[in-house]
Design an enzyme around this catalytic site. Structure first.
Site, PDB file in Angstrom:
ATOM      1  N   GLU A 229     -37.517  21.075  13.746  1.00  0.00           N
ATOM      2  CA  GLU A 229     -36.580  22.032  13.122  1.00  0.00           C
ATOM      3  C   GLU A 229     -37.337  22.672  11.974  1.00  0.00           C
ATOM      4  OE1 GLU A 229     -33.807  22.846  14.305  1.00  0.00           O
ATOM      5  OE2 GLU A 229     -32.925  21.143  15.359  1.00  0.00           O
ATOM      6  N   CYS A 263     -32.632  26.684   5.644  1.00  0.00           N
ATOM      7  CA  CYS A 263     -33.378  27.230   6.776  1.00  0.00           C
ATOM      8  C   CYS A 263     -32.593  28.336   7.467  1.00  0.00           C
ATOM      9  CB  CYS A 263     -33.704  26.113   7.760  1.00  0.00           C
ATOM     10  SG  CYS A 263     -32.272  25.162   8.222  1.00  0.00           S
TER      11      CYS A 263
HETATM   12  P1  NAD Z   1     -42.572  20.398   4.384  1.00  0.00           P
HETATM   13  O1  NAD Z   1     -43.063  20.823   5.709  1.00  0.00           O
HETATM   14  O2  NAD Z   1     -43.443  20.599   3.214  1.00  0.00           O
HETATM   15  O3  NAD Z   1     -42.195  18.836   4.373  1.00  0.00           O
HETATM   16  C1  NAD Z   1     -41.236  18.288   5.247  1.00  0.00           C
HETATM   17  C2  NAD Z   1     -41.482  16.794   5.354  1.00  0.00           C
HETATM   18  O4  NAD Z   1     -42.733  16.581   6.009  1.00  0.00           O
HETATM   19  C3  NAD Z   1     -41.580  16.059   4.027  1.00  0.00           C
HETATM   20  O5  NAD Z   1     -40.950  14.804   4.140  1.00  0.00           O
HETATM   21  C4  NAD Z   1     -43.078  15.887   3.857  1.00  0.00           C
HETATM   22  O6  NAD Z   1     -43.430  14.782   3.032  1.00  0.00           O
HETATM   23  C5  NAD Z   1     -43.498  15.649   5.283  1.00  0.00           C
HETATM   24  N1  NAD Z   1     -44.911  15.916   5.555  1.00  0.00           N
HETATM   25  C6  NAD Z   1     -45.766  16.689   4.861  1.00  0.00           C
HETATM   26  N2  NAD Z   1     -46.999  16.654   5.423  1.00  0.00           N
HETATM   27  C7  NAD Z   1     -46.906  15.867   6.521  1.00  0.00           C
HETATM   28  C8  NAD Z   1     -47.821  15.452   7.513  1.00  0.00           C
HETATM   29  N3  NAD Z   1     -49.093  15.858   7.511  1.00  0.00           N
HETATM   30  N4  NAD Z   1     -47.393  14.638   8.490  1.00  0.00           N
HETATM   31  C9  NAD Z   1     -46.111  14.236   8.539  1.00  0.00           C
HETATM   32  N5  NAD Z   1     -45.192  14.578   7.602  1.00  0.00           N
HETATM   33  C10 NAD Z   1     -45.569  15.393   6.607  1.00  0.00           C
HETATM   34  O7  NAD Z   1     -41.174  21.142   4.201  1.00  0.00           O
HETATM   35  P2  NAD Z   1     -40.239  21.171   2.908  1.00  0.00           P
HETATM   36  O8  NAD Z   1     -40.890  22.077   1.909  1.00  0.00           O
HETATM   37  O9  NAD Z   1     -39.861  19.786   2.516  1.00  0.00           O
HETATM   38  O10 NAD Z   1     -38.914  21.863   3.490  1.00  0.00           O
HETATM   39  C11 NAD Z   1     -38.719  23.226   3.538  1.00  0.00           C
HETATM   40  C12 NAD Z   1     -38.926  23.752   4.939  1.00  0.00           C
HETATM   41  O11 NAD Z   1     -38.065  23.068   5.855  1.00  0.00           O
HETATM   42  C13 NAD Z   1     -38.565  25.211   5.098  1.00  0.00           C
HETATM   43  O12 NAD Z   1     -39.539  25.875   5.869  1.00  0.00           O
HETATM   44  C14 NAD Z   1     -37.253  25.186   5.856  1.00  0.00           C
HETATM   45  O13 NAD Z   1     -36.954  26.340   6.598  1.00  0.00           O
HETATM   46  C15 NAD Z   1     -37.434  23.998   6.718  1.00  0.00           C
HETATM   47  N6  NAD Z   1     -36.140  23.490   7.172  1.00  0.00           N
HETATM   48  C16 NAD Z   1     -35.771  23.669   8.488  1.00  0.00           C
HETATM   49  C17 NAD Z   1     -34.533  23.240   8.922  1.00  0.00           C
HETATM   50  C18 NAD Z   1     -34.089  23.431  10.359  1.00  0.00           C
HETATM   51  O14 NAD Z   1     -33.172  22.733  10.773  1.00  0.00           O
HETATM   52  N7  NAD Z   1     -34.709  24.322  11.127  1.00  0.00           N
HETATM   53  C19 NAD Z   1     -33.672  22.606   8.040  1.00  0.00           C
HETATM   54  C20 NAD Z   1     -34.079  22.448   6.716  1.00  0.00           C
HETATM   55  C21 NAD Z   1     -35.315  22.884   6.303  1.00  0.00           C
END
Ligand code: NAD
Length: 458
Positions: A229, A263
């Site tokens: 997502e 999102c």
């Molecule tokens: P992010 O990608 O920076 O982090 C998300 C999660 O991934 C965190 O828990 C982070 O610690 C973890 N992570 C980071 N690097 C990783 C790796 N190499 N391997 C595994 N896990 C890792 O995102 P964010 O800044 O926390 O959230 C914002 C983003 O999330 C926005 O782009 C938003 O659109 C998206 N989002 C999407 C939805 C949806 O349902 N489509 C819902 C909410 C947020």
């Protein structure tokens, strides 16, 4: 062992510190989860259903506590935070029916009986972002547990507190020890350890498209199942035949909900040229009327951004020479505030193409229905969107033509636990929620039983 500080985004005070796990600790968590999963999957379906109902009831009894924790950790307005905690309860309740309704099939074949079973996958990893820590955890947790799996959650570094408390509530409600664990730590350490672990059979990742791409590539090494997502750049399309007052009055909710850290945020408002000026006249007072301030105040509609680093990123999309049409207000600080901001950029500007993930909206005019569809689809993303029109045929035509997973007509509603949610294109893979979500956490097994059709001699 290292710890990280959890900071209140509204006043920059340190709420608490949290121990950060190392990659080796993930191995022990997976082993514990595997043992618990075997116990859980062996329970009678009615008993698993009952355990999920008990868990939901225990969350319900702690909605106020969870909401207060999210106000302090993520800066969410209290009314919104209550909804978020209630959403976890509702999702657990909804999927508590699933253990007894996870039906296999009996398929007509020659020479025997053919039946399918929906088997649990085993241990599932859920990696969550910081923007909606509670609901996004719940959307994976409910159906994964209902289908007989164990769940390990890696919460975002900035917002681990509610996830940790919900895991305690699960244990207090009687879930087998280790069935649902929260593993705080860095994405590059704990997140990657979960993705790399051969006994974690599926990853549900919610976060940025950039990180999601990396997670999918790592998961491919194990042919690991993924649901992704990811980001969005959703369009709010306002046609000249719409109820313009209603469209303008509700547009702030479409973009400024959760300070735009959503999102599904409608971060592009596309307005038919013939009503563009009138829409902007109506939109301006609606934007200045957004109540931005203390998240503990019941009247607050928009709180701060989650962190200083994120505020800097959002601010970079609004340089001094940005085409600002008008702005709302925000406190000066302390805290990471940013006012609701309305821009009138051109179609190819970065702010129109990239996900800002803050209270910044681009308003663009369009000429006709075909132009609106072209503009809406001119994006790498395809998560959500709204269509404002009084013409039912147009509503259906445009809904079918826009490349996005979740559209609403004359509304900004995107998420209901009983309907499927997810994205087209770079907004993700797979769907969460809705009646079929437990099937995202099962492997279908087909069994053929040969039947001797000759009557036995006795
Ligand atoms: P992010 O990608 O920076 O982090 C998300 C999660 O991934 C965190 O828990 C982070 O610690 C973890 N992570 C980071 N690097 C990783 C790796 N190499 N391997 C595994 N896990 C890792 O995102 P964010 O800044 O926390 O959230 C914002 C983003 O999330 C926005 O782009 C938003 O659109 C998206 N989002 C999407 C939805 C949806 O349902 N489509 C819902 C909410 C947020």
């Amino acid at each position: 062992m290292s710890v990280f500080e959890v900071v209140n985004p509204a006043d920059e005070s340190v709420v608490t510190t949290v121990e950060e796990l190392e990659a080796e600790e993930v191995d022990a968590a997976v082993a514990k989860a595997q043992a618990a999963q075997r116990t859980w999957a062996a329970l009678a379906p009615a008993d698993r259903a009952g355990a999920l109902r008990d868990f939901a009831a225990h969350v319900d009894a702690h909605v106020e506590e969870l909401a207060a924790l999210e106000v302090a950790n993520a800066g969410h307005p209290i009314g919104q935070a209550r909804w978020e905690a209630g959403n976890v309860r509702d999702v657990l309740t909804y999927y508590s029916a699933a253990p007894e309704r996870l039906l296999g099939k009996q398929i007509p074949v020659a020479g025997g009986l053919d039946i399918t079973f929906e088997e649990p996958m085993g241990v599932v990893g859920i990696i969550t972002p910081w923007n909606f820590p509670m609901p996004i955890l719940g959307w994976g947790l409910g159906p994964a547990l209902a289908a007989g799996n164990a769940v390990l959650v890696k919460p975002a570094e900035w917002t681990p507190l509610t996830a940790m408390r919900i895991a305690e509530l699960g244990a207090e409600a009687g879930l087998p020890a280790g069935l649902f664990q929260v593993l705080p730590g860095k994405g590059s350490v704990v997140g990657e350890a979960l993705v790399d672990h051969p006994d974690v059979r599926k990853i549900v990742f919610t976060g940025s498209t950039e990180t999601g791409t990396r997670v999918m590539a790592r998961a491919a090494a194990h042919v690991k199942r993924v649901t992704l997502e990811l980001g969005g750049k959703s369009a709010n399309i306002v046609f000249a035949d719409s109820d313009l007052e209603q469209a303008a009055a509700s547009a702030p909710y479409g973009i400024f909900d959760n300070a735009g850290q959503d999102c599904c945020a409608r971060s592009r408002i596309l307005v038919q040229r013939s009503v563009y000026d009138r829409f902007m006249e109506l939109f301006e007072p609606a934007v200045s009327g957004v109540a931005v301030g203390d998240p503990n105040d019941e009247g607050t509609e928009m709180g701060p951004l989650v962190s200083e680093a994120h505020r800097e990123k959002v601010a970079s999309y609004v340089p001094d020479d940005a085409p600002v049409a008008f702005r709302g207000t925000a406190p000066d600080g302390p805290g990471w505030w940013f006012p609701p901001t309305v821009l009138t950029p051109s179609r190819d500007d970065a702010v129109v193409r990239e996900e800002v993930f803050g209270p910044v909206v681009a308003v663009l005019p369009f000429d006709d229905e075909a132009d609106a569809i072209t503009l809406a689809n001119d994006s790498a993303y395809g998560l959500s969107g709204s269509i404002w029109t009084r013409d039912l045929s147009r509503a259906v035509r445009v809904s079918r033509a826009v490349e996005a997973g979740n559209l609403s007509v004359n509304s900004h509603s995107s998420v209901r636990y009983s309907t499927p949610f997810g994205g087209f294109k770079q907004s993700g893979i797979g769907r969460e929620l809705g009646p079929d979500a437990p099937l995202q956490f099962t492997e279908t097994k087909n069994v053929f039983l040969a039947i001797d059709s000759t009557e036995s001699p006795s």
